[in-house]
Design a protein around this motif. Structure first.
Motif, mmCIF file in Angstrom:
data_model
loop_
_atom_site.group_PDB
_atom_site.id
_atom_site.type_symbol
_atom_site.label_atom_id
_atom_site.label_comp_id
_atom_site.label_asym_id
_atom_site.label_seq_id
_atom_site.Cartn_x
_atom_site.Cartn_y
_atom_site.Cartn_z
ATOM 1 N N CYS A 188 0.495 -2.653 3.827
ATOM 2 C CA CYS A 188 0.590 -3.067 2.426
ATOM 3 C C CYS A 188 0.449 -1.882 1.474
ATOM 4 O O CYS A 188 1.135 -1.814 0.454
ATOM 5 N N GLU A 189 -0.412 -0.926 1.818
ATOM 6 C CA GLU A 189 -0.587 0.227 0.928
ATOM 7 C C GLU A 189 0.653 1.120 0.936
ATOM 8 O O GLU A 189 1.022 1.685 -0.099
ATOM 9 N N ILE A 190 1.297 1.245 2.077
ATOM 10 C CA ILE A 190 2.559 1.992 2.121
ATOM 11 C C ILE A 190 3.601 1.287 1.257
ATOM 12 O O ILE A 190 4.357 1.914 0.509
ATOM 13 N N CYS A 191 3.601 -0.048 1.327
ATOM 14 C CA CYS A 191 4.518 -0.844 0.509
ATOM 15 C C CYS A 191 4.174 -0.691 -0.975
ATOM 16 O O CYS A 191 5.067 -0.546 -1.814
ATOM 17 N N LEU A 192 2.894 -0.693 -1.289
ATOM 18 C CA LEU A 192 2.443 -0.539 -2.673
ATOM 19 C C LEU A 192 2.897 0.779 -3.275
ATOM 20 O O LEU A 192 3.419 0.835 -4.393
ATOM 21 N N ILE A 209 10.055 -2.767 6.091
ATOM 22 C CA ILE A 209 9.051 -2.418 7.101
ATOM 23 C C ILE A 209 7.927 -3.454 7.086
ATOM 24 O O ILE A 209 7.474 -3.941 8.131
ATOM 25 N N LEU A 210 7.452 -3.796 5.894
ATOM 26 C CA LEU A 210 6.388 -4.792 5.775
ATOM 27 C C LEU A 210 6.859 -6.155 6.289
ATOM 28 O O LEU A 210 6.128 -6.830 7.035
ATOM 29 N N ALA A 224 0.244 -9.672 -6.296
ATOM 30 C CA ALA A 224 1.015 -8.682 -7.056
ATOM 31 C C ALA A 224 0.675 -7.283 -6.572
ATOM 32 O O ALA A 224 -0.491 -6.896 -6.550
ATOM 33 N N PHE A 225 1.720 -6.535 -6.161
ATOM 34 C CA PHE A 225 1.602 -5.115 -5.803
ATOM 35 C C PHE A 225 2.179 -4.329 -6.970
ATOM 36 O O PHE A 225 3.361 -4.435 -7.255
#
Length: 475
Positions: free
Chosen positions: A187-191, A267-268, A425-426
């Protein structure tokens, strides 16, 4: 407008907000880029009728830029046959036919892109042309190192997870702890995806996860997530997995930018499906070119097409004639692994693309139950609806001047408590509106160098800080 909150919105006339900077500095540059792109395309057109029509659209784009820079009134958008035009023009009239430099930022920015689209939609030869497409793919190509790195790490994780080795000799608690950390990593990579931050990839291996040790880079990045509800989101998904073990567990992603950010969104999505945290993922792109880099259905197909033959895509000369080194066999194999997995998910109905006209409407998401009731009801079927990026956050909160300590659940109105929708929400902060902060946090950030002090909230403009906000409307 009648369904919007009473809290006033940010205006382009507010010299202390990013709204004014957008209208005065960013929008003219964006229109200039669109003019340049279309001009370059028209030069290569052999059909005189098409070329002349393209020149006419270029002239109309120049006219739009002139109106913006000289603070003219916003004029009604010409009817291009789509039903949303009437809504745009009705609201323009309700707002008193405002001028460019004194109008709610959210409405004006949506109006800008919708008016650009109408020029192409009304044409004979240029329907569907995206003046931003060239820029989107060039940006994705420039993300080659991050794409290759992440493809390799992701492949290792999926293979190990599917083999069952990740759970060997571990208690249920240890397995869940490792899954929680991996969920946070993904999720942090996505964020941070739109920042193409390779430093976040350093801990993305099961070896680190099994030791429950995130990398220093991840810990550093976490300091900049000033609201972080990832644990609560994981808990909700774990509960759904236990309670609906053999049932449908859908996750929706309301997309933001194309290119590398879409790649990390995929990816997510692939991770959620591979890990069994979701049985299907619905992706929500925009139906037309939007805010320069937002995902359209064609951007999705262009991304997959680039992965069919990554060697050709990544080594092709750019427009200046510069060439690029060849990919290794392993790099090609890693990218094709992703392509094959995502294609299979798509064919099996587990990865679904679902555009909707509401995502390019002029208002905030407070209007969804009234303006798009079928979409509102559909999102209730999802276990988690992930809204990506700054614009979606602005729309969730109606781009309103909330006190920053206002709870996120309150600021999103009808999508909040008891809505039946679990919203996550990201968002990396690139606009003034921000909610859900602890008391004193905004003041502390304003006091940092370049933070804006007592006059403005400049710290929230740069994308350095982020929020991950959950509202469990199913609780």
């Amino acid at each position: 407008m009648e369904f919007d909150p009473k809290t006033p919105q940010y205006l382009t006339s507010d010299k202390l907000s990013f709204a004014s900077i957008s209208a005065n500095e960013r929008w003219p540059v964006i229109i200039t880029g669109a003019i340049d792109d279309l001009h370059r395309t028209v030069v290569g057109v052999n059909d005189d009728e098409k070329a002349n029509e393209g020149k006419g659209i270029t002239a109309n784009l120049a006219k739009l830029k002139y109106e913006l820079q000289h603070d003219r009134q916003l004029s009604p958008i010409d009817d291009d046959g789509h039903p949303d035009i009437a809504s745009y023009n009705k609201e323009l009239e309700q707002r008193g036919n405002p001028h460019w430099h004194d109008v709610p930022w959210l409405y004006a920015e949506c109006y800008l892109y919708r008016r650009i689209e109408s020029l192409f939609a009304m044409s004979k030869h240029w329907k569907g042309y995206d003046v931003f497409a060239r820029q989107k793919m060039n940006t994705f190509k420039s993300s080659r190192p991050a794409v290759l790195e992440l493809a390799a790490r992701y492949r290792d994780i999926v293979i190990e997870a599917e083999s069952g080795k990740a759970k060997d000799g571990k208690s249920a608690e240890e397995v869940e702890a490792a899954e929680r950390l991996l969920f946070s990593e993904m999720c942090e990579i996505c964020l941070w995806g739109n920042a193409t931050d390779l430093s976040l990839l350093t801990s993305l291996t099961y070896e680190d996860i099994q030791k429950l040790q995130g990398s220093q880079a991840r810990k550093e990045s976490q300091k900049n997530i000033i609201v972080n509800d990832l644990d609560a989101a994981f808990d909700a998904m774990q509960r759904a997995r236990r309670e609906k073990k053999d049932g449908e567990r859908r996750v929706d992603i309301v997309l933001d930018n194309s290119g590398f950010e879409l790649f990390v969104d995929m990816i997510l999505a692939g991770y959620l499906l591979s890990a069994g945290l979701a049985t299907s993922v619905v992706l929500h792109p925009k139906r037309l070119p939007w805010f320069v880099s937002d995902v359209t259905p064609k951007d999705f197909s262009d991304l997959l097409s680039s992965m069919v033959d990554p060697q050709a895509f990544y080594t092709a000369a750019d427009e200046s004639g510069k060439t690029f080194p060849s990919l290794s066999e392993k790099e090609i194999s890693d990218v094709k692994f992703l392509f094959n997995q995502w294609s299979e998910f798509h064919q099996d109905g587990k990865l679904i693309l679902r555009p909707h006209a509401f995502w390019t409407a002029q208002g905030g998401f407070w209007r969804m139950p009234h303006d798009a009731p079928e979409l509102f009801e559909d999102l209730k079927e999802s276990e988690l609806v992930l809204f990506k990026g700054d614009l979606n956050y602005r729309k969730l909160t109606n781009d309103a001047q909330w006190d920053p300590t206002t709870p996120f659940t309150e600021a999103i109105g009808p999508l909040g408590p008891k809505s039946g929708i679990r919203v996550l929400a990201f968002r990396t902060c690139k606009a003034d509106v921000v909610v859900g902060l602890p008391e004193g946090e905004d003041e502390k950030l304003r006091a940092l160098p370049g933070g804006g002090g007592s006059e403005s909230r400049k710290w929230a403009w740069s994308g350095k800080w982020a929020v991950v906000s959950l509202s469990d409307g199913k609780a």
